[in-house]
Design a protein around this motif. Structure first.
Motif, mmCIF file in Angstrom:
data_model
loop_
_atom_site.group_PDB
_atom_site.id
_atom_site.type_symbol
_atom_site.label_atom_id
_atom_site.label_comp_id
_atom_site.label_asym_id
_atom_site.label_seq_id
_atom_site.Cartn_x
_atom_site.Cartn_y
_atom_site.Cartn_z
ATOM 1 N N SER A 21 0.831 -43.344 114.479
ATOM 2 C CA SER A 21 2.539 -42.525 115.260
ATOM 3 C C SER A 21 2.576 -44.604 115.124
ATOM 4 O O SER A 21 3.851 -44.719 115.448
ATOM 5 C CB SER A 21 2.436 -42.316 117.060
ATOM 6 O OG SER A 21 1.734 -42.651 117.899
ATOM 7 N N PHE A 80 2.733 -46.522 113.276
ATOM 8 C CA PHE A 80 3.857 -47.499 111.665
ATOM 9 C C PHE A 80 4.988 -46.321 111.644
ATOM 10 O O PHE A 80 4.741 -44.910 111.382
ATOM 11 C CB PHE A 80 1.977 -46.550 110.578
ATOM 12 C CG PHE A 80 1.463 -48.378 111.030
ATOM 13 C CD1 PHE A 80 1.177 -49.169 111.085
ATOM 14 C CD2 PHE A 80 0.047 -47.881 111.866
ATOM 15 C CE1 PHE A 80 0.941 -50.580 111.876
ATOM 16 C CE2 PHE A 80 -0.417 -48.678 112.567
ATOM 17 C CZ PHE A 80 -0.503 -50.197 112.345
ATOM 18 N N GLU A 81 5.490 -46.949 110.729
ATOM 19 C CA GLU A 81 6.618 -45.772 109.866
ATOM 20 C C GLU A 81 5.743 -45.237 108.674
ATOM 21 O O GLU A 81 5.022 -45.345 107.987
ATOM 22 C CB GLU A 81 7.409 -47.309 109.678
ATOM 23 C CG GLU A 81 8.433 -48.637 110.064
ATOM 24 C CD GLU A 81 7.084 -49.282 110.221
ATOM 25 O OE1 GLU A 81 6.163 -49.512 110.520
ATOM 26 O OE2 GLU A 81 7.812 -50.215 110.561
ATOM 27 N N ALA A 82 6.883 -44.192 108.199
ATOM 28 C CA ALA A 82 6.782 -43.387 107.715
ATOM 29 C C ALA A 82 5.738 -43.868 106.309
ATOM 30 O O ALA A 82 5.017 -43.455 105.718
ATOM 31 C CB ALA A 82 7.889 -42.089 107.671
ATOM 32 N N GLN A 83 6.602 -45.101 106.262
ATOM 33 C CA GLN A 83 5.936 -45.381 104.643
ATOM 34 C C GLN A 83 4.558 -45.536 104.252
ATOM 35 O O GLN A 83 4.094 -46.062 103.612
ATOM 36 C CB GLN A 83 7.428 -45.953 104.176
ATOM 37 C CG GLN A 83 7.493 -47.430 104.392
ATOM 38 C CD GLN A 83 8.767 -47.276 105.591
ATOM 39 O OE1 GLN A 83 8.648 -46.270 106.002
ATOM 40 N NE2 GLN A 83 9.281 -48.560 105.884
ATOM 41 N N ARG A 98 -1.182 -54.565 111.215
ATOM 42 C CA ARG A 98 0.494 -54.377 110.618
ATOM 43 C C ARG A 98 0.248 -55.422 109.175
ATOM 44 O O ARG A 98 0.322 -55.126 108.648
ATOM 45 C CB ARG A 98 1.360 -54.755 111.420
ATOM 46 C CG ARG A 98 2.172 -53.687 111.383
ATOM 47 C CD ARG A 98 3.913 -54.328 111.910
ATOM 48 N NE ARG A 98 4.593 -55.131 111.769
ATOM 49 C CZ ARG A 98 5.016 -53.152 111.517
ATOM 50 N NH1 ARG A 98 4.896 -51.796 111.472
ATOM 51 N NH2 ARG A 98 6.271 -53.633 110.335
ATOM 52 N N GLU A 117 4.223 -48.809 120.171
ATOM 53 C CA GLU A 117 5.141 -48.146 120.115
ATOM 54 C C GLU A 117 6.252 -47.223 121.482
ATOM 55 O O GLU A 117 5.177 -47.123 122.028
ATOM 56 C CB GLU A 117 5.810 -46.879 118.992
ATOM 57 C CG GLU A 117 5.479 -47.715 117.911
ATOM 58 C CD GLU A 117 7.443 -48.290 117.817
ATOM 59 O OE1 GLU A 117 8.200 -49.042 118.555
ATOM 60 O OE2 GLU A 117 7.551 -49.237 116.759
ATOM 61 N N VAL A 142 9.567 -43.043 120.100
ATOM 62 C CA VAL A 142 9.936 -43.289 118.641
ATOM 63 C C VAL A 142 8.381 -42.626 118.034
ATOM 64 O O VAL A 142 8.074 -42.200 116.887
ATOM 65 C CB VAL A 142 9.615 -44.810 118.393
ATOM 66 C CG1 VAL A 142 10.029 -45.191 116.858
ATOM 67 C CG2 VAL A 142 11.195 -45.470 119.716
ATOM 68 N N ARG A 174 7.695 -39.845 115.284
ATOM 69 C CA ARG A 174 6.982 -40.724 113.572
ATOM 70 C C ARG A 174 5.535 -39.130 113.650
ATOM 71 O O ARG A 174 5.507 -38.811 112.663
ATOM 72 C CB ARG A 174 6.537 -41.700 113.758
ATOM 73 C CG ARG A 174 7.307 -42.750 113.923
ATOM 74 C CD ARG A 174 7.267 -44.247 113.900
ATOM 75 N NE ARG A 174 7.935 -45.241 113.620
ATOM 76 C CZ ARG A 174 8.142 -46.891 113.805
ATOM 77 N NH1 ARG A 174 6.745 -46.817 114.315
ATOM 78 N NH2 ARG A 174 8.736 -47.730 113.679
#
Ligand code: SF4
Ligand code: SF4
Lengths: 141, 466
Positions: free
Chosen positions: B85, B87-90, B227, B309, B313, B317
Motif C-alpha cells: 500500500s 507504493f503507487e499503482a504502477q 523505493r 504513507e 492514501v 492504493r
C-alpha cells in the motif's frame, strides 16, 4: 451480620437506556481491581447487566446493590412495581412480556432471568404484583 | 515479576512531559514522573498509539535494522501485505518483492501466503457449531495483548491459530530444510513490519511457543532505500512466492473476513473502539455474531504506526490493488491449513487491573481509592502525570503518587497555608503588643487559623478564641 468488605449501590431509572450498563460496568471494573477470577467476574457482570436491563425495561425504577466479600459477591436488585404475575413462567427461556418497542431495540428476548440463574450460585426471586420484584444473586469467588 | 520485552520505547531527551501520550494509551500504561513519560511494562500492549500522538517524536519503536541480516548466511524477507500500500499503482508487487532482493535478502516470501492458510483454517473452524461465538481474530498482536491484560475472560474466544506471519515463517523454514538440508540457524527470517506490536510478538511470543522469525525491520526504516532501488531498475522480475488478493486483503480492515467469506461479522478497528466492542462481547451481548475482526490500527495494518504513507492514501492504493486482483481471479484457490502449521501456543491471562495479590487487601484498596477519588476534582486534566483522576487515586493507594500531585489539591493546600500565615502574621509577641488588654489573656479577636477545610494541616494555633 457479616459486614461486606465493599458495598456499591446504584439507582436505576425506568426507561433510561442512556445509562444502561453503567452500574454493571462499574461493578465489573471494581471486581477486576479486587482481583476476582475473570470467569467469575464475567458471570457476575452478566447477571448484574441482565438485572439492570430488566429494571430499566420492565419496572418503574429501582436500585441495584452489590456487596463484595472476600469469598463471594451478592447482588440485590429491588424495583418498585409492577411485579411479575407468574414467576415460573418468567423463568422460562424465551418468555418475555417486553412490549414491541423494546424488542425492536433488541432487548427483552426473554433470556434475562434464565441467564441470571444460570450464572448464579444462588438465585432467588420474590415478586408481588403491584408492589415490585426483588432479585438476589450470589456468586462465589 | 516477569520482565516484558517491549518494542515501544521513550527517547528521554525528546520527552517534554506533556500529557498527549498518557491521554491516548488504551491501557493507562503511561505516567509522567520527574517530567518524563514512563511506561509501565506490564500494562503496555505495544499498540503504538503513543508513538502516533507524541508531538515531540519522543516515542519510538525499537526494531531490527538491515545491517542485522549480516548475522546470517542466508536471509529471507517476509513483507507484510500492507507494504504494497506504500507504493503507487504502477509499482507492481513483483517490483516490490524484487526490490527487497536488491536490499540484500536472498529470498522473499509473501506473508499474505500465510494469511491465505489462516483464511482456510478460519473458514473451517466456523463450520463447527460448538466454537465460541463470536470468534475473535488473533491476527493483530496488540489486540491479543489487550485481551490478555484487560479482557482475560475472552481468551478462549480468540482464533486458536498463529498469525499469518508466523505461519509464513514456518513454511519458509520447512522449505529451506527440505531444499538445502542445512541447519536452521544459518537462516535469517525477517518480517518487514508495519508496527511495533509484531516485533514484540516475535521477541516475546504471545503464546508459549517460540517464534520462527529472526527479527523485524520497520517499513518506515527501509522505505526510502527500497523505493530508490525499485525506481532504479523497474524491469527486474524475480521468482517469488506471491499470494492472491485474498491474502493481501488482510492488510486492510475487513479484508480478513472478506477473504474467509464469513458473512456475519463485525469489523472493528482503532484500539479504543476495540475496547468498547470487547466490553460488549464480555457482557455476552454479541453471541449472535460469528466473527469479530479486530485490528488495533485505524483502517487496519495500512494504518500501522511504522507506515510512511497517509493511511487514507494507503487504503486507496490497497483497495485498487485488491480490485484488480479480484477481477483477474474472483475466487482464488487457497492452500489448505495442516493442523501443525497453524497451531498457536496457549495464551495466558495477564490481568493488570487488580490492586493487590491479596483479595482482602485489594478490597481495602478499592475502598481507599473511592474515598480518594471523591476528594479529587474530577477534571481529568492529566497535570498530575496520571491520565485521569481515577488513575491518580489508584496511584495514590499504590503508594506511587500523593494527593499533592494534583495541582488543585496543592492550590487548596497553599490557600490554607496562606491563611494560616496571615493569621500568624497578625499576631504580635506580648512585648510588642501595645494595645490594652482587657483580661490577662489575649482576646478573641485574633483570627482562627487554618481555613474552613476539615483537613487542616500543620500545627494549630492557640489563638482560636472559641
Ligand atoms: S504502545 Fe500503546 S499500550 Fe504501550 S504505552 Fe504506548 S499507547 Fe500505551
Ligand atoms: S493493526 Fe496491524 S499494524 Fe496495527 S498493531 Fe495490529 S498488526 Fe500491527
Amino acid at each position: 451480620m457479616e459486614q461486606p468488605a465493599l458495598a456499591m449501590e446504584f439507582h436505576l431509572t425506568a426507561g433510561d437506556f442512556n445509562g444502561a450498563g453503567d452500574a454493571s460496568g462499574k461493578i465489573k471494573r471494581t471486581l477486576q481491581q479486587v482481583g476476582v477470577k475473570a470467569e467469575v467476574i464475567r458471570r457476575i457482570a452478566i447477571s448484574a447487566y441482565e438485572a439492570e436491563m430488566n429494571v430499566i425495561i420492565h419496572s418503574l425504577g429501582g436500585d441495584i446493590r452489590a456487596k463484595v466479600y472476600p469469598d463471594r459477591t451478592e447482588i440485590e436488585v429491588k424495583d418498585s412495581g409492577p411485579g411479575i404475575a407468574d414467576v415460573d413462567q418468567a423463568m422460562q427461556e424465551g418468555y418475555s412480556t417486553a412490549p414491541d418497542h423494546i424488542r425492536e431495540m433488541g432487548f427483552g428476548a426473554g433470556m434475562g432471568l434464565p441467564n441470571m440463574s444460570r450464572c448464579a450460585d444462588r438465585f432467588s426471586i420474590e415478586s408481588k404484583v403491584g408492589e415490585g420484584t426483588t432479585l438476589r444473586i450470589i456468586i462465589n469467588h | 515479576m516477569i520482565e516484558y520485552f517491549h518494542s515501544v520505547r521513550l527517547i528521554s531527551e525528546r520527552c517534554k512531559g506533556c500529557v498527549s501520550c498518557i491521554k491516548r494509551c488504551p491501557t493507562e500504561a503511561i505516567r509522567i514522573r520527574g517530567g518524563k513519560a514512563k511506561i509501565t511494562e506490564s500494562r503496555c500492549i505495544d499498540c503504538g498509539e503513543c508513538i502516533r500522538y507524541c508531538p515531540n517524536r519522543a516515542k519510538t519503536a525499537v526494531t531490527d535494522s538491515l545491517a542485522d541480516i549480516k548475522r546470517y548466511p542466508h536471509n529471507v524477507a517476509l513483507p507484510a501485505p500492507s507494504l504494497y500500500s506504500q507504493f503507487e499503482a504502477q509499482v507492481t508487487v513483483d517490483a516490490i518483492l524484487c526490490g527487497l532482493l536488491s536490499l540484500g535478502f536472498d529470498e522473499v516470501f509473501d506473508v499474505a501466503v500465510g494469511a491465505e492458510v489462516v483464511t482456510t483454517a478460519i473458514r473451517e473452524l466456523l463450520q463447527h457449531k460448538q466454537v465460541k461465538r463470536p470468534l475473535i481474530s488473533s491476527a493483530c498482536p496488540a489486540v491479543v495483548r489487550l485481551i490478555q491484560v484487560k479482557f482475560p475472560e475472552l481468551i478462549d474466544h480468540l482464533v486458536p491459530f498463529e498469525a499469518p506471519v508466523e505461519i509464513a515463517a514456518r513454511m519458509v523454514r520447512e522449505e529451506y530444510a527440505r531444499r538445502t538440508g542445512r541447519p536452521q540457524d544459518e537462516l535469517g527470517v525477517w518480517f518487514i513490519t508495519p508496527c511495533p506490536a509484531k516485533l514484540t510478538a516475535i521477541r516475546q511470543p504471545l503464546g508459549d511457543l517460540p517464534s520462527n522469525i529472526s527479527g523485524a525491520i520497520s517499513i518506515a526504516d527501509i522505505f526510502g532505500e527500497l523505493r530508490r532501488v525499485i525506481l532504479q531498475k523497474p524491469a527486474a522480475v524475480a521468482k517469488c512466492r506471491r499470494a492472491s488478493w485474498a491474502g493481501m486483503g488482510w492488510a486492510v480492515a475487513g479484508g480478513e473476513t472478506e477473504a474467509a467469506g464469513v458473512l456475519n461479522t463485525l469489523v472493528v478497528h482503532e484500539i479504543h473502539s476495540i475496547s468498547n466492542v470487547l466490553e460488549q462481547v464480555a457482557m455476552g451481548k454479541l453471541k449472535d455474531i460469528d466473527y469479530v475482526e479486530a485490528l488495533a490500527c485505524a483502517g487496519g495494518c495500512i494504518g500501522g504506526p511504522l507506515m510512511v504513507e497517509n493511511r487514507f492514501v494507503a487504503e486507496h492504493r490497497m483497495r485498487n490493488r485488491l480490485a484488480v486482483g479480484k477481477r483477474l481471479q474472483p475466487q482464488p484457490e487457497l492452500p489448505l491449513a495442516p493442523e501443525d502449521l497453524v497451531q498457536r501456543g496457549t495464551l495466558e491471562p495477564r490481568p493488570i487491573m487488580r490492586l493487590d495479590e491479596d483479595i482482602s487487601k485489594a478490597l481495602y484498596k478499592v475502598e481507599q481509592m473511592e474515598r480518594t477519588l471523591e476528594r479529587l476534582p474530577g477534571l481529568d486534566c492529566g497535570s498530575c502525570g496520571s491520565p485521569t483522576c481515577k488513575a491518580l487515586a489508584e496511584d495514590i493507594v499504590q503508594g506511587q503518587a500523593s494527593e499533592m500531585d494534583c495541582i488543585f489539591k496543592l492550590r487548596e493546600r497553599v490557600h490554607e497555608l496562606a491563611k494560616e500565615m496571615m493569621g500568624l502574621a497578625e499576631k504580635l509577641p506580648p512585648s510588642l503588643d501595645k494595645k490594652e488588654k482587657k483580661g490577662a489573656i489575649r482576646d478573641g479577636k485574633s483570627k482562627r487559623v487554618a481555613g474552613t477545610s476539615g483537613r487542616r494541616g500543620g500545627s494549630d494555633d492557640s489563638g482560636g478564641g472559641a
